[in-house]
Scaffold this motif. Structure first.
Motif, short mmCIF file in Angstrom:
data_model
loop_
_atom_site.label_atom_id
_atom_site.label_comp_id
_atom_site.label_asym_id
_atom_site.label_seq_id
_atom_site.Cartn_x
_atom_site.Cartn_y
_atom_site.Cartn_z
N VAL A 157 0.84 -1.20 0.00
CA VAL A 157 0.00 0.00 0.00
C VAL A 157 0.87 1.25 0.00
O VAL A 157 0.60 2.22 -0.72
N TRP A 158 1.94 1.22 0.80
CA TRP A 158 2.88 2.36 0.84
C TRP A 158 3.49 2.58 -0.54
O TRP A 158 3.58 3.72 -1.02
N ALA A 159 3.93 1.50 -1.19
CA ALA A 159 4.53 1.62 -2.51
C ALA A 159 3.53 2.16 -3.53
O ALA A 159 3.89 2.95 -4.41
N SER A 160 2.29 1.73 -3.41
CA SER A 160 1.26 2.26 -4.32
C SER A 160 1.06 3.75 -4.11
O SER A 160 0.82 4.50 -5.07
N SER A 161 1.17 4.21 -2.87
CA SER A 161 1.03 5.64 -2.58
C SER A 161 2.18 6.43 -3.17
O SER A 161 1.99 7.53 -3.70
N LEU A 162 3.39 5.87 -3.11
CA LEU A 162 4.54 6.53 -3.73
C LEU A 162 4.33 6.63 -5.24
O LEU A 162 4.57 7.68 -5.85
N SER A 163 3.87 5.53 -5.85
CA SER A 163 3.60 5.55 -7.29
C SER A 163 2.50 6.54 -7.64
O SER A 163 2.56 7.21 -8.68
N ALA A 164 1.50 6.64 -6.75
CA ALA A 164 0.43 7.61 -6.99
C ALA A 164 0.97 9.03 -7.01
O ALA A 164 0.54 9.87 -7.80
N GLY A 165 1.94 9.30 -6.13
CA GLY A 165 2.57 10.62 -6.13
C GLY A 165 3.27 10.91 -7.44
O GLY A 165 3.18 12.02 -7.98
N GLY A 166 3.96 9.89 -7.99
CA GLY A 166 4.61 10.07 -9.28
C GLY A 166 3.63 10.29 -10.41
O GLY A 166 3.94 10.97 -11.39
N PHE A 167 2.44 9.72 -10.28
CA PHE A 167 1.39 9.91 -11.28
C PHE A 167 0.71 11.27 -11.14
O PHE A 167 0.42 11.95 -12.13
N LEU A 168 0.45 11.70 -9.89
CA LEU A 168 -0.28 12.94 -9.65
C LEU A 168 0.58 14.18 -9.88
O LEU A 168 0.06 15.23 -10.26
N ALA A 169 1.89 14.06 -9.67
CA ALA A 169 2.76 15.24 -9.76
C ALA A 169 2.69 15.94 -11.11
O ALA A 169 2.49 17.17 -11.17
N PRO A 170 2.87 15.23 -12.24
CA PRO A 170 2.78 15.93 -13.52
C PRO A 170 1.39 16.49 -13.80
O PRO A 170 1.26 17.55 -14.43
N LEU A 171 0.34 15.78 -13.36
CA LEU A 171 -1.01 16.32 -13.54
C LEU A 171 -1.19 17.61 -12.77
O LEU A 171 -1.74 18.59 -13.28
N LEU A 172 -0.71 17.63 -11.53
CA LEU A 172 -0.82 18.83 -10.71
C LEU A 172 -0.04 19.98 -11.33
O LEU A 172 -0.56 21.10 -11.47
N GLY A 173 1.21 19.71 -11.73
CA GLY A 173 2.01 20.75 -12.35
C GLY A 173 1.42 21.22 -13.66
O GLY A 173 1.41 22.42 -13.96
N GLY A 174 0.92 20.28 -14.46
CA GLY A 174 0.36 20.65 -15.75
C GLY A 174 -0.90 21.48 -15.64
O GLY A 174 -1.04 22.51 -16.31
N VAL A 175 -1.83 21.06 -14.78
CA VAL A 175 -3.10 21.79 -14.64
C VAL A 175 -2.88 23.16 -14.03
O VAL A 175 -3.38 24.17 -14.55
N THR A 176 -2.16 23.23 -12.92
CA THR A 176 -1.96 24.53 -12.26
C THR A 176 -1.10 25.46 -13.11
O THR A 176 -1.36 26.66 -13.17
N GLY A 177 -0.08 24.90 -13.77
CA GLY A 177 0.78 25.74 -14.59
C GLY A 177 0.08 26.28 -15.82
O GLY A 177 0.33 27.41 -16.26
N THR A 178 -0.82 25.47 -16.40
CA THR A 178 -1.52 25.88 -17.62
C THR A 178 -2.69 26.81 -17.32
O THR A 178 -2.90 27.80 -18.03
N TYR A 179 -3.44 26.51 -16.29
CA TYR A 179 -4.66 27.28 -16.01
C TYR A 179 -4.51 28.22 -14.82
O TYR A 179 -5.42 28.97 -14.51
#
Length: 543
Positions: A157-179
């Motif tokens: 579960v911990w490893a899945s959370s780390l992977s989720a962070g790697g998945f969410l990071a570009p989405l967060l940067g892309g959405v906030t940076g673009t809009y």
């Protein structure tokens, strides 16, 4: 960046001194640890999608853009193991709360940055916080479990959370940076960090394991100074000149302090990095593969972010697409890689992963710098992403399987330290190689550009002197140096293509090293060899 296949520090296998031996892991502790590691990974990966906006709004010159990434990565690489010891000594809950608070403070400093130097400070503070969160979150979860299957499920579960962070990071940067703006991206991470600190404070169950644990102050100081000096020299070399006094002095300081680190570790009662492990030839080779292979991956990610952002001036949302190809494949393939690790030798999966990274990099090197079609990136970066998924799952297992069983925990911790150092080297080396190549080509091109006026050439040379090829590529087209922008674009495309080639060559070298030099001895075979080697190895294995 912590591994998703094994505990990331020497403290991970520890058990809570206060928990009842039959009690299950408190759900609050699991939630707090998983939120913390997800946050740390978001903080680490998110700024890479914003490099184009940093170049546009803060106007970094020379190597200043590279320091934005490494200001965060360096504390993680240098301090992660020491924070694991601090958690054992003084309580992991304190470190989980304090690390999130420090990361929150760093993000606030970065969000309010009026210039590049303040952004560095914010990134460094956030990196300190992440250095505490990565090992402490896993150690706290491991300490709350009391059976093998229970611990395996919790770590998954911990490893899945780390992977989720790697998945969410570009989405967060892309959405906030673009809009929104690059500042809003840091604000969002600061809010998440504050929430993580409160969740840990209210829900997490404290644990510690001080028996036999002590800080290696000498080792920490010497390796910290040595690695910082080495990175400074590598990053500043293209901007200041490889023969300039600051760069030469930095290389000398790096050599001296790394030598002092080796001396300190050979005498420390509780060393940060157990040098005896490197007497095992297979472990030494696996360690080289960890550094070079991870350098290749993060160097690729950095080169892709610069290509899409500061060079092509594409939006953060489009840059995020590249990082989803690189990062999001890992959690998707986790069930497959887990099954493969049970059916195949870890070194076989490691070889395949490194070969895929190399293939993707060589394909990326052939892309035209003027090609802004995102579909062109799917195959090369997709191959790198698949290769990384295989590599990160198997690299620690490969190293651990080369040492005696009693040393498996220390081998895992040492591999994580070296892997994180490889991550830190990626932006530094690729930035240095690409920018030095680009500067040389654009200078040569301007000298032979008969179509440019003398005024345009002089203005372009002035921009190059002050800010380098990236700055020239970002000047307004209508300005006097703007006529030279195509030369800068072409030179940068050439420079970062070489960067991709360097990453591919590093991955290919690592794959060949695994195939030709790693004999694949099992931990049990190594233990027998250690016993036969005599008293010194026996003391090492049991001490």
């Amino acid at each position: 960046m912590s591994d998703t296949s094994a505990p990331s520090g020497p403290s991970a296998p520890s058990t809570s001194s206060s928990a009842h031996p039959r009690a299950s892991l408190p759900i609050g502790t699991l939630v707090a640890g998983c939120l913390a590691v997800c946050l740390a990974q978001i903080g680490l990966a998110m700024p890479a999608t914003l490099n184009g906006l940093f170049q546009e709004h803060l106007h970094p010159v020379g190597s200043q853009l590279t320091w934005i990434s490494d200001a965060f990565l360096l504390p993680v690489a240098v301090l992660e193991l020491s924070f694991g010891v601090l958690g054992d000594l003084f309580g992991r809950k304190r470190l989980l709360v304090g690390g999130a608070a420090l990361l929150c403070a760093g993000e606030v400093v970065a969000a309010s940055a009026s210039g590049i130097h303040q952004l560095w400070v914010g990134q460094a503070l956030a990196g300190l916080g992440a250095a505490a969160l990565f090992p402490t979150s896993l150690a706290m979860i491991a300490a709350g479990t009391h059976t093998g299957p229970q611990r395996a499920r919790a770590i998954a579960v911990w490893a899945s959370s780390l992977s989720a962070g790697g998945f969410l990071a570009p989405l967060l940067g892309g959405v906030t940076g673009t809009y929104g703006s690059w500042r809003s991206a840091f604000v969002v991470v600061a809010v998440l960090a504050a929430i993580s600190a409160l969740v840990s404070l209210w829900l997490a169950t404290d644990s510690r394991a001080p028996q036999g644990r002590s800080l290696d102050v000498g080792g920490q100081i010497t390796i910290g100074v040595g690695l910082f000096a080495l990175l400074y020299a590598v990053i500043q070399g293209p901007a200041d000149g490889w023969g300039s006094t600051p760069v030469v002095v930095a290389f000398v300081i790096a050599a001296v302090f790394i030598g002092l680190f080796v001396y300190a570790e050979s005498r420390a009662r509780s060393p940060l990095l157990r040098l005896d492990l490197f007497r095992n030839r297979s472990f030494a080779i696996a360690s080289v593969v960890a550094v070079v292979g991870m350098f290749s991956f993060l160097g690729t990610a950095y080169a892709a972010s610069i290509r899409l952002g500061p060079i092509q001036h594409q939006s953060p949302m489009r840059t995020a697409f590249a990082f989803l190809l690189l990062n999001a494949i890992t959690p998707v393939l986790t069930p497959l890689t887990s099954r493969l690790l049970h059916r195949l030798p870890a070194r076989a999966l490691l070889t395949a992963g490194l070969a895929l990274i190399a293939a993707g990099d060589f394909l990326a090197a052939g892309l035209d710098v003027g090609d802004e079609n995102l579909t062109s990136l799917i195959l090369p970066l997709g191959l790198v992403g698949i290769g990384f998924a295989f590599t990160v799952s198997s690299i620690t297992a490969t190293a651990v399987n080369t040492v005696p069983v009693p040393l498996a925990g220390m081998a895992s911790a040492a591999t994580n330290l070296l892997r994180d150092f490889g991550f830190t080297l990626g932006p530094a080396v690729i930035g240095a190689v690409a920018l030095s190549q680009a500067a040389a080509q654009v200078t040569s091109s301007l000298a032979g550009a008969s179509s440019l006026s003398a005024e345009s050439k002089a203005a372009a040379h002035e921009v190059l002197k002050e800010g380098g090829p990236l700055a020239l590529n970002s000047v307004p087209p209508a300005s006097p140096p703007g006529a030279a922008r195509p030369y800068a674009l072409d030179a940068l495309g050439h420079g970062y293509s070489i960067g991709f080639v360097v990453c591919g060559a590093a991955a290919l070298f690592s794959a060949l090293l695994v195939v030709t030099a790693l004999r694949g001895r099992t931990a049990e075979e190594s233990a027998v060899e250690a016993e036969a080697d005599g008293e010194e190895r026996t003391v090492l294995a049991t001490g």
